[in-house]
Each structure stands twice: as structure tokens, then as C-alpha cells.
Design an enzyme around this catalytic site. Sequence first.
Site, PDB file in Angstrom:
ATOM      1  CG  HIS A 121      -4.256   2.622  23.395  1.00  0.00           C
ATOM      2  ND1 HIS A 121      -4.208   1.542  22.538  1.00  0.00           N
ATOM      3  CD2 HIS A 121      -5.569   2.962  23.492  1.00  0.00           C
ATOM      4  CE1 HIS A 121      -5.437   1.250  22.139  1.00  0.00           C
ATOM      5  NE2 HIS A 121      -6.280   2.096  22.703  1.00  0.00           N
ATOM      6  CD  GLU A 122      -6.616   4.518  26.994  1.00  0.00           C
ATOM      7  OE1 GLU A 122      -7.514   5.225  26.470  1.00  0.00           O
ATOM      8  OE2 GLU A 122      -6.624   3.274  26.949  1.00  0.00           O
ATOM      9  CG  HIS A 125      -8.499   6.705  22.647  1.00  0.00           C
ATOM     10  ND1 HIS A 125      -8.836   6.333  21.367  1.00  0.00           N
ATOM     11  CD2 HIS A 125      -8.297   5.540  23.332  1.00  0.00           C
ATOM     12  CE1 HIS A 125      -8.844   5.014  21.277  1.00  0.00           C
ATOM     13  NE2 HIS A 125      -8.515   4.507  22.457  1.00  0.00           N
TER      14      HIS A 125
END
Length: 242
Positions: A121-122, A125
Site C-alpha cells: 500500500h505505502e 504512494h
Amino acid sequence: MEDGKTASPPGAEGGEEEDDFGYRLFPDRNKEPQSFLVRSLFTFHNRCQVMLRMTLETNPYAQLLIAAMKQSGCTVFNDRHFSCENCDGCVSGGFDSATSQIVLCQNNIRHQSHMNRVVAHELIHAFDHCRAHVDWFKNVKHLACSEIRAANLSGDCTLMNEIARFKFGLKGHHQTCVRDRAIRSILAVRKVSRETAEKAVDEVFDACFNDLEPFGRIPHSKTDAKRAYKDFLNRDRYTANL
């Protein structure tokens, strides 16, 4: 961010008045780094480091994203770009765009599958930060877009994860999960109304949901992610030979 928050530097301007951009969720961000000896004494930190290493060595979501970032000119260094820290009880990780560093919440990540999902997920980003001029602080639509992509591509909304949350899939459930998690992430790190968060997500949803880079597909399972990683490597080799 996971639960999908994108942290921002405390000194950034813009947003709602007195918005701390989610830094209250990551108290260790404002502390002096501890020595290796001190950190090594804490079981949470050791466990976090071991799980992170396992993710980076074996998880195809993470491996593909790191390879894609390197191709885009943003090489990821484990010691430099990942930090295991204590966080607020409601979050598992965040991306600090001020330092290009991924924060992993060592007190909240308790098993390997959770670590895999948070890192993926990170890294989405981080990938978005690498490839695009994302205005994390002043443009809530930019934040919304990255949160949509992170929820869509990281495995956050796989059927098994939703069943574990006692949410059973119906037609269109994946899109509903992505939308809900993106809204929740924005509300966690920005002092905006739910109406504002929902509007931002809805206005960019179709474009950002269908932006599947660097996977080229929605990886609904680890098997899907392995195929996507293999295709990415083959595509990279093909391009290099042109």
C-alpha cells in the site's frame, strides 16, 4: 496510507486551518532517532524488521513496485526508505513525502500478511510520488487518487481480506471497498468533512481506479501479482533490447 494514510511534513502550508496532515498518528516522526543498540532491545522493532525483510525478499507486490520505482529513477534503499516506528493505535503505516520514507507501525503490525499489505500500500504512494507531481498538501484530489490506487492495487480489498472484515462480496463490492477505504484514509490524515472527502474521491474515482500502473491489472491475489511481476520484468527486458 494503510490503513491507508499518507503522512505529510508538519511545516507544509495549505489544507484546513491547523491541519497537522496526519502527523499526530506518527509521534516518533518528531523524535530524535534512537541508537541501533537501543532499538534492538525492543521486540516490536526486531519483529518489524524481520517481517519487512521477508516482504521485500518474497512478496511480488513489493518486488514489482520496487522494480518499477527503480526504472523510474527512484531506487529504494531498505535502510533509508523504511522506518519501523510506534504509531497511533488506528494506523498501520504511512508515507512521509517530506522524507520519501515509508513508516511501518511496529506496534500495530502483528503478522506477515499484514506487513505484506501495508508495504505494498505505502509503496504505491511512493511510486505515485516518484512518477507524478503529487500535491499531497494542498490538493485533496491528488491524495484521493493515490488512496484509490493504493486500495485497489495493494490487496487491501481482496475477497479474503473483506471476508476477514465480515464484509461479504456482492457485484461491484471491490469498487465499493476501494471507495470506502480511500475516504476513510483521507479523513484520518486531513481535517476535512466527510462530504469533502467523498466528493474528492468520487470526482477522480474512474480515472484513478483504472490507472493500473505498474501492475497492468488489478492483482486480486498473490498469484496475480506474481504474473504481473513476471510480465513487468519481461516488458522491461523487451524494452531494453529495442
